[in-house]
Scaffold this motif. Sequence first.
Motif, PDB file in Angstrom:
ATOM      1  N   THR A   1     -40.584 -58.536   6.989  1.00  0.00           N
ATOM      2  CA  THR A   1     -39.948 -58.451   5.679  1.00  0.00           C
ATOM      3  C   THR A   1     -39.843 -59.853   5.109  1.00  0.00           C
TER       4      THR A   1
ATOM      5  N   ASP B   1     -40.988 -64.814   6.282  1.00  0.00           N
ATOM      6  CA  ASP B   1     -41.194 -63.456   6.767  1.00  0.00           C
ATOM      7  C   ASP B   1     -40.399 -63.304   8.052  1.00  0.00           C
TER       8      ASP B   1
ATOM      9  N   GLY C   1     -37.480 -57.110  10.851  1.00  0.00           N
ATOM     10  CA  GLY C   1     -36.306 -56.411  10.339  1.00  0.00           C
ATOM     11  C   GLY C   1     -35.088 -56.482  11.233  1.00  0.00           C
TER      12      GLY C   1
ATOM     13  N   ALA D   1     -32.396 -60.068   6.677  1.00  0.00           N
ATOM     14  CA  ALA D   1     -32.825 -59.353   5.472  1.00  0.00           C
ATOM     15  C   ALA D   1     -31.648 -58.969   4.579  1.00  0.00           C
TER      16      ALA D   1
END
Length: 161
Positions: A2, A16, A19, A65
């Motif tokens: 993510t 990046d 998750g 995230a």
Amino acid sequence: MTKVSMTINGAPVSADVDGQTLLVEFLREDQRLTGTHVGCDTSQCGACVVHVDGKPVKSCTMFAAEADGSEVATIEGQANADGSLNVIQQAFQDHHGLQCGFCTPGMVMSTAALLKDNPKPTVSEVREYLEGNICRCTGYHNIVKAIMAASGQDVSAIAAE
């Protein structure tokens, strides 16, 4: 993976992440901001406290995230612009509010949140606010004294321990 973007200590960051990556892992491992400590991995000790959008958060309880788009402040961002200690950090030093230093980043970050919301707390309010932060060295007396001093209150009547 993510893509996350946030501002950490005033600097924009994008990366990046898996998750399942915790915010504390992202800060320490990906961003190399190792001042935020992992003490328990169970949200009990408070060594990992950072500010997310101005609120204190135990970063071991939040996924990276979840901080996407947020302003994150860590202990590394607490010093004055010239690199000198801020008033809270200096009070911890002056009043011996640390020994091994492991809990200190979380204590400083919690203190900053407390003093933002309550600029002149009582000793009782300080002790209550710190219930989520564990120190295994100091017995809290000098931490409380340091926080009272950082708030600009007279600590001369508080005996040293």
